[in-house]
Motif scaffolding. Structure first.
Motif, PDB file in Angstrom:
ATOM      1  N   ASP A  65       7.276-107.206  12.894  1.00  0.00           N
ATOM      2  CA  ASP A  65       6.050-107.501  12.798  1.00  0.00           C
ATOM      3  C   ASP A  65       4.735-107.081  11.966  1.00  0.00           C
ATOM      4  O   ASP A  65       3.651-107.957  11.364  1.00  0.00           O
ATOM      5  CB  ASP A  65       5.403-107.856  13.557  1.00  0.00           C
ATOM      6  N   LEU A  66       5.198-105.782  11.285  1.00  0.00           N
ATOM      7  CA  LEU A  66       4.465-105.423  10.338  1.00  0.00           C
ATOM      8  C   LEU A  66       3.072-104.362  10.752  1.00  0.00           C
ATOM      9  O   LEU A  66       2.478-105.053  10.275  1.00  0.00           O
ATOM     10  CB  LEU A  66       3.614-105.934   9.084  1.00  0.00           C
ATOM     11  N   ARG A  67       3.108-104.410  12.292  1.00  0.00           N
ATOM     12  CA  ARG A  67       2.066-104.408  13.121  1.00  0.00           C
ATOM     13  C   ARG A  67       1.659-102.627  12.677  1.00  0.00           C
ATOM     14  O   ARG A  67       0.154-102.659  13.788  1.00  0.00           O
ATOM     15  CB  ARG A  67       1.576-105.097  14.004  1.00  0.00           C
ATOM     16  N   ARG A  68       3.374-102.229  12.620  1.00  0.00           N
ATOM     17  CA  ARG A  68       2.682-101.261  13.364  1.00  0.00           C
ATOM     18  C   ARG A  68       4.065-100.208  12.275  1.00  0.00           C
ATOM     19  O   ARG A  68       4.707-100.584  12.163  1.00  0.00           O
ATOM     20  CB  ARG A  68       3.204-101.111  14.502  1.00  0.00           C
ATOM     21  N   LEU A  69       3.541 -98.913  12.363  1.00  0.00           N
ATOM     22  CA  LEU A  69       5.081 -98.082  11.573  1.00  0.00           C
ATOM     23  C   LEU A  69       5.643 -97.053  12.522  1.00  0.00           C
ATOM     24  O   LEU A  69       4.173 -96.928  13.468  1.00  0.00           O
ATOM     25  CB  LEU A  69       4.381 -97.081  10.575  1.00  0.00           C
ATOM     26  N   TRP A  70       6.370 -96.816  12.504  1.00  0.00           N
ATOM     27  CA  TRP A  70       7.047 -96.407  13.178  1.00  0.00           C
ATOM     28  C   TRP A  70       7.945 -94.710  12.023  1.00  0.00           C
ATOM     29  O   TRP A  70       8.302 -94.952  11.736  1.00  0.00           O
ATOM     30  CB  TRP A  70       8.025 -96.298  14.479  1.00  0.00           C
ATOM     31  N   VAL A  71       7.270 -93.086  13.245  1.00  0.00           N
ATOM     32  CA  VAL A  71       8.359 -92.174  12.471  1.00  0.00           C
ATOM     33  C   VAL A  71       9.038 -91.972  13.297  1.00  0.00           C
ATOM     34  O   VAL A  71       9.073 -91.680  14.316  1.00  0.00           O
ATOM     35  CB  VAL A  71       6.986 -91.330  12.692  1.00  0.00           C
ATOM     36  N   THR A  80       6.800 -91.711  16.720  1.00  0.00           N
ATOM     37  CA  THR A  80       5.127 -92.345  16.668  1.00  0.00           C
ATOM     38  C   THR A  80       4.630 -93.295  15.887  1.00  0.00           C
ATOM     39  O   THR A  80       5.238 -93.352  15.262  1.00  0.00           O
ATOM     40  CB  THR A  80       5.365 -90.712  15.966  1.00  0.00           C
ATOM     41  N   PRO A  81       4.212 -94.570  16.532  1.00  0.00           N
ATOM     42  CA  PRO A  81       3.519 -94.975  16.281  1.00  0.00           C
ATOM     43  C   PRO A  81       2.298 -94.937  15.029  1.00  0.00           C
ATOM     44  O   PRO A  81       1.753 -93.809  15.267  1.00  0.00           O
ATOM     45  CB  PRO A  81       2.919 -96.320  17.815  1.00  0.00           C
ATOM     46  N   ILE A  82       2.466 -95.613  14.679  1.00  0.00           N
ATOM     47  CA  ILE A  82       1.282 -95.515  13.450  1.00  0.00           C
ATOM     48  C   ILE A  82       0.814 -96.637  13.036  1.00  0.00           C
ATOM     49  O   ILE A  82       1.322 -97.747  12.481  1.00  0.00           O
ATOM     50  CB  ILE A  82       1.140 -95.391  11.708  1.00  0.00           C
ATOM     51  N   ASP A  83      -0.535 -97.237  13.815  1.00  0.00           N
ATOM     52  CA  ASP A  83      -1.963 -98.463  12.895  1.00  0.00           C
ATOM     53  C   ASP A  83      -1.850 -97.661  11.301  1.00  0.00           C
ATOM     54  O   ASP A  83      -2.308 -97.520  10.631  1.00  0.00           O
ATOM     55  CB  ASP A  83      -2.961 -97.814  13.655  1.00  0.00           C
TER      56      ASP A  83
END
Length: 359
Positions: A65-71, A80-83
């Motif tokens: 959904d493009l609302r979060r990036l994941w490492v 690890t989530p990124i806003d």
């Protein structure tokens, strides 16, 4: 620049969704050896932040959904989530062996490529709670892409020289495609590859192929598979998964990226420090862009299509290439082991995973 059609019809230059437009334009660099993620401002080409993350970050992946990036930290067993609106990181979520990350087309499930565990873990796309695991009968599951009709996913198994074909929700293995049986010119011998160390040292006995990135061709009728041992790109019929041909590109062929108009394909050749440019229709070589002393690995095309960014896996830097001229415009020092770099935002309605497999 013309607009693409077919499976990449919504990924043309600057065709950002409403959610992607809210993101702060940044480039995220996971440094696998250093255990950090560095953030680069693409306007100034300067590193503006360095953050420690769980051990061995491999890729930075946009959520469906493009609302979060994941490492993805495979050895650190965490996502690890990124806003993306701010670039701020949240608390790591415990997830076993997330080498790479994809999403089912309906957006309900995350598909974790658990390379070390030889399986695909199906998780809730929002919470990352484990729902089920699918063992895969090949070694080194890592990169993937979906058919144009979004019913199947093709996964590369780099250490056994095979491809696993799954249904889109990863409930079953439909078939295994063995690339070792197909002869190609100019291949690196397995013995020589093992002597070089690195990932090639993990090749299974008898493997003579080392498939890496998998991308659906812009016409939707073929899959392109980079092969680091065969030094080029396999072309497979998307309907039958039969091998159509092999296109030599350069030593250590690794990442595959369509241009924003879907007229060209950029292939990073990690072991020779070059990028091969192919025309997207006939896959003829248009150009080779040299990066002296470089090791281009993974990356992406900017939203406007004017730049191509790559991590320099073995020389601790990030490259920025002008897509019109092939000129290396910036070489940005970063921490050791930069890997699955993400340029964000990117055009498209949703993410299927990796460093921007958008549709």
């Amino acid at each position: 620049m013309s607009e693409p059609s077919g499976p990449y019809a919504f990924t043309g230059a600057s065709n950002l969704s409403a959610e992607a437009e809210r993101a702060r334009p940044l480039v995220y660099v996971p440094n696998q050896r250093a255990g950090t993620v560095q953030i680069i401002d693409p306007r100034t080409y300067a590193v503006i932040s360095t953050r420690a993350v769980p051990r061995s970050p491999e890729h930075v992946v946009p959520s469906h959904d493009l609302r979060r990036l994941w490492v993805n930290s495979d050895a650190g067993n965490a996502l690890t989530p990124i806003d993306p609106r701010t670039g701020r990181m949240g608390a790591p979520v415990p997830v076993r062996d997330p080498y790479n990350l994809y999403f089912t087309p309906d957006g309900k499930h995350a598909l974790v490529m658990a390379e070390r565990l030889r399986r695909v873990d199906v998780r809730d796309a929002r919470t990352m709670d484990l729902q089920r695991s699918l063992p895969v009968p090949c070694k080194g599951v890592n990169h993937a892409d979906f058919t144009a009709d979004l019913t199947r996913v093709v996964v590369s198994c780099e250490f056994s020289g095979q491809l696993a074909v799954l249904d889109a929700s990863a409930t079953r293995v439909i078939r295994i495609v063995d690339l070792n049986r197909v002869a190609t010119p100019g291949a690196t011998s397995p013995a020589h590859a093992r002597s070089m160390g690195g990932p090639a040292g993990m090749l299974a006995a008898g493997a003579s192929s080392m498939p890496q990135d998998v991308r659906l061709a812009p016409d939707g009728r073929s899959f392109l598979v980079a092969d680091m041992l065969r030094n080029g790109v396999w072309v497979l019929d998307a309907a039958t998964l039969a091998v159509r041909r092999f296109v030599p590109t350069g030593r250590g062929a690794h990442g595959i990226y369509p241009s924003r108009d879907a007229q060209r394909i950029f292939v990073s050749n990690r072991d020779e420090g070059s990028v091969t440019v192919l025309d997207a229709v006939h896959l003829r070589r248009l150009a080779i862009w040299r990066l002296p002393g470089g090791s281009p690995d993974m990356g992406g095309v900017t939203a406007n299509g004017r730049e191509l960014w790559f991590s320099g896996r073995y020389d601790a830097c990030v490259y920025v290439i002008d897509t019109a001229t092939g000129r290396l415009t910036h070489r940005i020092p970063v921490r050791p082991g930069p890997h699955g770099l993400l340029v964000w935002p990117q055009p498209g309605r949703y993410s299927l995973g990796h460093t921007g497999n958008m549709r």
